[in-house]
Design an enzyme around this catalytic site. Sequence first.
Site, PDB file in Angstrom:
ATOM      1  N   SER A  48      47.300  39.465  33.319  1.00 43.83           N
ATOM      2  CA  SER A  48      46.178  39.802  32.447  1.00 43.83           C
ATOM      3  C   SER A  48      46.229  41.228  31.917  1.00 43.83           C
ATOM      4  O   SER A  48      45.575  41.537  30.918  1.00 43.83           O
ATOM      5  CB  SER A  48      44.856  39.581  33.175  1.00 43.83           C
ATOM      6  OG  SER A  48      44.668  40.534  34.198  1.00 43.83           O
TER       7      SER A  48
ATOM      8  N   LYS B 178      41.069  45.577  35.308  1.00 42.82           N
ATOM      9  CA  LYS B 178      40.978  45.473  33.855  1.00 42.82           C
ATOM     10  C   LYS B 178      40.829  46.873  33.277  1.00 42.82           C
ATOM     11  O   LYS B 178      40.696  47.861  33.992  1.00 42.82           O
ATOM     12  CB  LYS B 178      39.766  44.630  33.424  1.00 42.82           C
ATOM     13  CG  LYS B 178      39.663  43.245  34.035  1.00 42.82           C
ATOM     14  CD  LYS B 178      40.701  42.274  33.492  1.00 42.82           C
ATOM     15  CE  LYS B 178      40.531  40.899  34.117  1.00 42.82           C
ATOM     16  NZ  LYS B 178      41.620  39.974  33.718  1.00 42.82           N
TER      17      LYS B 178
ATOM     18  N   SER C  54      48.697  39.017  38.542  1.00 44.19           N
ATOM     19  CA  SER C  54      48.603  38.192  37.330  1.00 44.19           C
ATOM     20  C   SER C  54      49.081  38.980  36.115  1.00 44.19           C
ATOM     21  O   SER C  54      49.330  40.184  36.190  1.00 44.19           O
ATOM     22  CB  SER C  54      47.162  37.725  37.112  1.00 44.19           C
ATOM     23  OG  SER C  54      46.377  38.781  36.578  1.00 44.19           O
TER      24      SER C  54
ATOM     25  N   SER D  41      43.363  36.647  29.516  1.00 45.53           N
ATOM     26  CA  SER D  41      42.568  37.452  30.437  1.00 45.53           C
ATOM     27  C   SER D  41      41.152  36.906  30.519  1.00 45.53           C
ATOM     28  O   SER D  41      40.457  36.819  29.509  1.00 45.53           O
ATOM     29  CB  SER D  41      42.530  38.917  29.975  1.00 45.53           C
ATOM     30  OG  SER D  41      41.678  39.685  30.795  1.00 45.53           O
TER      31      SER D  41
END
Length: 263
Positions: free
Chosen positions: A48, A109, A46, A206
Amino acid sequence: MDREQVVAKHKTRGGELWDSLRTLVYAVLIALGIRTVAYEPFHIPSESMLPTLLVGDYVFVSKYAYGYSKYSLLFSPPIFEGRILGSEPKRGDVVVFRWPHDPSVDYIKRLIGLPGDRIQMREGVLYLNGEPVKRRRVEDFERRDRFGNLVERNQQWEETLPADGKNPAVTYRTLDLYAYSSSDNTGVYTVPPGHYFMMGDNRDNSQDSRVALEVGGVGYVPSDHLIGRADVRWISIEPSASLLKPWTWFSALRWNRMFTGID
């Protein structure tokens, strides 16, 4: 060929087959051991973590950086609780962890808040323990297709988490896709003991700790859900490449990102 020669030949073939099988088993066990205690590869699916990580990046994650929990093991067997041989992660680390809502799902993250930290967003600026985190505007982030054509420009910022007694200063880049988005202004999040606060570098795209677990976000991440620290990109491939079209593979490789460290 007499009977003794035939028997000897069959024994030789049987021995060779067993040796090959044993070598394969050893190779699998060694690979599983490396995956469990040293490094595990992960794919970025992704956007994010743009601009730090692109879709199609493959990263090696250090499993020993924070010690081990049941989630470090294949199939996550509940053979022990908490972490063993653990060490405290640092603010600014890029972390792979299990989603608290569904531990079968991996997330990646940036770790922004340690236990006891107070985190808030105000008008797109990150506040840590009541103080704004230093940031400066840098050149736009340019999205290009595999042929080099410009697709989109986004505002890009260089952000620096401050140093303290345990954590060094960490500088990285973030994206600001939209002015006055809902994620640009939040309440104050106080990180509970044994948990961490995670955010994506692509701040407006995100699902992270700013969104409560109950509504599909990440919430606060328990310590035993940490898998490891993303240390290096080892390969990077444009998502446009197709496994069914081998002639697209070479041109889809992003050579400048291969075997590069992750800030």
